[in-house]
Scaffold this motif. Structure first.
Motif, PDB file in Angstrom:
ATOM      1  N   UNK A   1      33.792 -65.248  53.000  1.00 31.03           N
ATOM      2  CA  UNK A   1      33.990 -65.251  51.294  1.00 31.03           C
ATOM      3  C   UNK A   1      35.247 -64.757  50.708  1.00 31.03           C
ATOM      4  N   UNK A   2      36.005 -64.084  51.626  1.00 33.30           N
ATOM      5  CA  UNK A   2      37.068 -63.231  50.868  1.00 33.30           C
ATOM      6  C   UNK A   2      38.386 -64.043  51.760  1.00 33.30           C
ATOM      7  N   UNK A   3      38.322 -64.993  52.576  1.00 34.83           N
ATOM      8  CA  UNK A   3      39.215 -65.865  52.738  1.00 34.83           C
ATOM      9  C   UNK A   3      39.892 -66.542  51.691  1.00 34.83           C
ATOM     10  N   UNK A   4      38.969 -66.701  50.581  1.00 32.22           N
ATOM     11  CA  UNK A   4      39.491 -67.200  49.150  1.00 32.22           C
ATOM     12  C   UNK A   4      40.158 -66.172  48.568  1.00 32.22           C
ATOM     13  N   UNK A   5      41.126 -66.292  48.147  1.00 33.83           N
ATOM     14  CA  UNK A   5      42.163 -65.232  47.310  1.00 33.83           C
ATOM     15  C   UNK A   5      41.334 -64.916  45.982  1.00 33.83           C
ATOM     16  N   UNK A   6      40.530 -66.101  45.599  1.00 30.73           N
ATOM     17  CA  UNK A   6      39.636 -66.027  44.216  1.00 30.73           C
ATOM     18  C   UNK A   6      38.720 -64.980  44.394  1.00 30.73           C
ATOM     19  N   UNK A   7      38.215 -64.713  45.429  1.00 32.60           N
ATOM     20  CA  UNK A   7      37.255 -63.220  45.533  1.00 32.60           C
ATOM     21  C   UNK A   7      37.706 -62.290  45.436  1.00 32.60           C
TER      22      UNK A   7
END
Length: 283
Positions: A213-219
């Motif tokens: 989930x936190x591989x996405x910078x948006x998270x």
């Protein structure tokens, strides 16, 4: 152990005061005969999960039992096993009459309608107890938020933010939205681990899901934004007499993204020293 006795005039705000103490983590006991207080304190201290904060609400509803109140206060003050504070609530007699008329309840001293004469009689009966109080709070024309603010000042040295509780939960939209939520966020904009075969059966409590989930910078940006937003709002909630905020994060099934985000938000507020409770409704 901290022990508080909440007493004072009927209709002066004892129930609202008890609610405030309960929000601060006190175990509240209403309408207990004063002579039983010491026994209850001893029992609470011996429990396998000891109670470290107790608030007793005592008033004329206890009838003749209440006559022992002054003696009990003096006896409890002799103990060095706990810290005792007595909060006495009072208000203008006309204001109390108005409150009873609004809720259409009888005055406990006589069982009949509240009147200035009845309230003054009760005031006279409580004179000795009032003299023993650590704090005397006049609630005349005060809103609940104003009463809470004063209790913050006298009991917690204005540390309301440290006693504010953020209840954070995760849920799945397909199971229905949580009706108890004050604020709700949809995190379905994040990539869904459900469609990755090796991750499908895991939950947001698992490190692999968190990493995904936190591989996405948006998270990361989202969690930071939520932290900033709620931090700015909390002071306002406290000023309005609100000590709980229910924040819910939802994804499709309530197993992956919402769980990971809810945990992350809870962690940053815990690091701030806030009281945080986390619930994952649909796991």
């Amino acid at each position: 152990m901290k022990v508080v006795i909440i007493t004072g005039l009927s209709g002066a705000g004892r129930s609202r005061t008890a609610n405030w103490f309960e929000d601060q983590g006190y175990y509240c006991v209403d309408n207990i005969p004063p002579m039983l207080m010491k026994s209850f304190i001893e029992m609470a201290g011996k429990d396998t999960n000891p109670i470290d904060r107790i608030a007793f609400v005592a008033d004329v509803r206890s009838r003749n039992f209440f006559n022992d109140m002054s003696e009990v206060i003096d006896e409890l003050r002799k103990s060095d096993k706990f810290e005792l504070r007595v909060v006495f609530l009072e208000a203008n007699s006309n204001d109390i009459v108005r409150r009873y008329n609004e809720v259409r309840r009888n005055h406990p001293l006589t069982g009949g309608a509240a009147s200035v004469a009845v309230i003054e009689e009760e005031r006279a009966k409580l004179k000795d107890i009032r003299s023993r109080a650590d704090y005397i709070v006049d609630t005349t024309n005060r809103k609940t938020s104003e009463l809470n603010k004063e209790l913050d000042t006298i009991i917690n040295n204005d540390s309301g933010a440290r006693n504010f509780v953020i209840n954070i939960s995760s849920f799945g939209f397909k199971h229905g939205i949580p009706m108890e939520a004050d604020i709700m966020f949809d995190v379905r904009f994040l990539n869904n681990p459900y469609y990755v075969a090796s991750l499908k059966k895991l939950t947001g409590n698992n490190k692999k899901i968190v990493d995904y989930v936190f591989r996405d910078p948006l998270a990361h940006k989202f969690v930071g934004s939520i932290h900033a937003l709620l931090s700015d709002l909390i002071t306002g909630y406290i000023d309005e007499g609100k000590y709980h905020l229910n924040v819910a994060f939802g994804c499709t099934g309530g197993h992956h993204r919402s769980v990971a985000i809810a945990n992350a938000v809870a962690e940053v507020f815990a690091e701030d020293g806030m009281r945080v409770k986390v619930t994952h409704r649909d796991l």
